[in-house]
Enzyme design. Structure first.
Site, PDB file in Angstrom:
ATOM      1  NE  ARG A   1      -6.738 -33.067  98.871  1.00  0.00           N
ATOM      2  CZ  ARG A   1      -7.062 -33.029  97.587  1.00  0.00           C
ATOM      3  NH1 ARG A   1      -8.317 -32.830  97.220  1.00  0.00           N
ATOM      4  NH2 ARG A   1      -6.140 -33.184  96.653  1.00  0.00           N
TER       5      ARG A   1
ATOM      6  N   GLY B   1     -12.496 -28.123  92.275  1.00  0.00           N
ATOM      7  CA  GLY B   1     -13.048 -29.232  91.512  1.00  0.00           C
ATOM      8  C   GLY B   1     -14.449 -29.611  91.950  1.00  0.00           C
TER       9      GLY B   1
ATOM     10  N   GLY C   1     -15.719 -31.389  94.460  1.00  0.00           N
ATOM     11  CA  GLY C   1     -16.075 -31.172  95.853  1.00  0.00           C
ATOM     12  C   GLY C   1     -16.301 -29.710  96.168  1.00  0.00           C
TER      13      GLY C   1
ATOM     14  CB  THR D   1      -9.861 -30.957  88.462  1.00  0.00           C
ATOM     15  OG1 THR D   1      -9.253 -32.242  88.607  1.00  0.00           O
ATOM     16  CG2 THR D   1     -10.922 -31.051  87.384  1.00  0.00           C
ATOM     17  CB  ILE D   2      -4.696 -32.081  86.524  1.00  0.00           C
ATOM     18  CG1 ILE D   2      -4.729 -33.259  87.500  1.00  0.00           C
ATOM     19  CG2 ILE D   2      -3.910 -30.912  87.079  1.00  0.00           C
ATOM     20  CD1 ILE D   2      -3.385 -33.915  87.710  1.00  0.00           C
ATOM     21  CG  ASP D   3      -8.226 -35.950  88.058  1.00  0.00           C
ATOM     22  OD1 ASP D   3      -7.061 -36.153  87.665  1.00  0.00           O
ATOM     23  OD2 ASP D   3      -8.626 -36.244  89.192  1.00  0.00           O
TER      24      ASP D   3
ATOM     25  NE  ARG E   1      14.299 -53.280  81.352  1.00  0.00           N
ATOM     26  CZ  ARG E   1      15.164 -52.522  81.997  1.00  0.00           C
ATOM     27  NH1 ARG E   1      14.958 -51.218  82.072  1.00  0.00           N
ATOM     28  NH2 ARG E   1      16.229 -53.060  82.577  1.00  0.00           N
TER      29      ARG E   1
ATOM     30  N   GLY F   1      -6.025 -39.645  87.715  1.00  0.00           N
ATOM     31  CA  GLY F   1      -7.403 -39.810  87.254  1.00  0.00           C
ATOM     32  C   GLY F   1      -8.122 -40.782  88.157  1.00  0.00           C
ATOM     33  CG  HIS F   2      -8.639 -40.005  92.354  1.00  0.00           C
ATOM     34  ND1 HIS F   2      -7.883 -40.955  92.996  1.00  0.00           N
ATOM     35  CD2 HIS F   2      -8.108 -38.809  92.699  1.00  0.00           C
ATOM     36  CE1 HIS F   2      -6.938 -40.360  93.705  1.00  0.00           C
ATOM     37  NE2 HIS F   2      -7.044 -39.056  93.538  1.00  0.00           N
TER      38      HIS F   2
END
Length: 336
Positions: free
Chosen positions: A72, A108, A110, A131-133, A168, A176-177
């Protein structure tokens, strides 16, 4: 020509398929020399490279992760202590020293922003969205997303039987930010009763109303799918939602956070093909001398957009998305 390839940011199913698509097209069709850069932009800072041959790119189509490694590293982020930032100039000089004609940056939001800034320094750059997002601006879809949705949907499917057996409420937190693409697609595919995404302002009263309505209609179990970026004022949105449901409805609630399992493993066939197409088109752009662009998918066609158009932007789920409209018509609650 001599081109470099790097992968930056989080790992993602389909990166290796992209590396293969770029590399094999470059070597076999255009006769280019291909250099792999290790560990993202850190590799450009340290000249950590290897020269690829066709054999190196064989057998990686179905592999998850990235054979190049990733990091990163953000070379344009100023150093906190001194405020000095010489990293971009080091990267530029290393690019020249390595005699690269172009660098392909797989990553992605960035990464695409950094790629754009490097192109402004004079480097020839091509971006490939990853990106998976699914939140990279300028493309309809990113590879990795389909695989992540498959994994999340399978998990939701499995939780249905437990939810039903024990009566339940199951709260499932997916990645997913800032964008709720995975939550929306996996929630719909997995038959969730409530889907909460960052793009829609939700009301916990509406969520509880839906769950109580189901209980009163003889369905004392529910599946609630939420994106990790949901704004709840809490560090863990799934814990907050679970607590609110239990305290209001009195029903038993269990929380499942899928986490990094969504990002690992082998890419789906769809993602392998998408990554291959994007990688191949990246090499075509290089051969034509069309630099400073990001490859993308529009409808069923592969094309490209200028990096300047996508840098610093995020693709969010439109609030009038067809799946949201259809889900609402079918009685699924989005908390609004």
């Amino acid at each position: 020509m001599r081109i470099g390839i790097l992968s930056s940011g989080g790992d993602c199913p389909g990166i290796n398929a992209t590396i293969r698509g770029v590399g094999k097209t470059a070597m076999l069709h255009y006769g280019m020399e291909v250099v792999g850069v290790h560990n993202g932009f850190s590799g450009l800072l340290n000249k950590d490279i290897e020269v690829f041959n066709e054999r190196k790119l064989s057998g990686i189509l179905n592999l998850g992760g990235t054979i190049l490694g990733t990091s990163r590293e953000k070379p344009f982020k100023k150093m906190i202590d001194s405020g000095d930032n010489t990293k971009p100039q080091i990267i530029l000089q290393n690019y020249i020293d390595l005699k690269l004609d172009c660098i392909v940056c797989i990553g992605g939001n960035g990464t695409q922003k950094t790629a754009y800034k490097l192109s402004k320094l004079g480097m020839n750059v091509i971006g490939v969205p990853k990106t998976i997002d699914n939140d990279v601006f300028g493309t309809d879809m990113t590879f990795g997303f389909d695989t992540a949705v498959d994994i999340a949907t399978d998990a939701i499917d499995r939780l249905h039987s437990t939810a039903s057996s024990h009566k339940r409420v199951m709260v499932v937190e997916v990645m997913g930010h800032k964008a709720g693409w995975i939550a929306l697609y996996a929630g719909m595919a997995g038959g969730a009763d409530v889907i909460l995404i960052p793009e829609l302002s939700f009301n916990t009263d509406k969520v509880n109303e839906k769950i109580l309505e189901r209980a009163q209609n003889g369905k004392p179990y529910s599946i609630v799918v939420i994106a990790e970026g949901l704004q709840t004022g809490s560090d863990h949105p799934s814990d907050y939602i679970s607590r609110e449901i239990h305290e209001t409805t009195g029903l038993e609630v269990r929380t499942t956070v899928l986490g990094y399992i969504q990002r690992g493993g082998n890419p789906s066939p769809f993602d392998r093909n998408l990554a291959t197409r994007l990688g191949g088109h990246a090499t075509e752009l290089i051969a034509r001398g069309e630099f400073g662009r990001m490859v993308c998918i529009k409808g069923d066609s592969v094309s490209s957009v200028e990096l300047a158009e996508v840098a610093g932007k995020t693709k969010l789920v439109p609030i009038d998305h067809e799946l949201i409209r259809q889900g609402t018509s079918m009685g699924i609650s989005f908390g609004v």
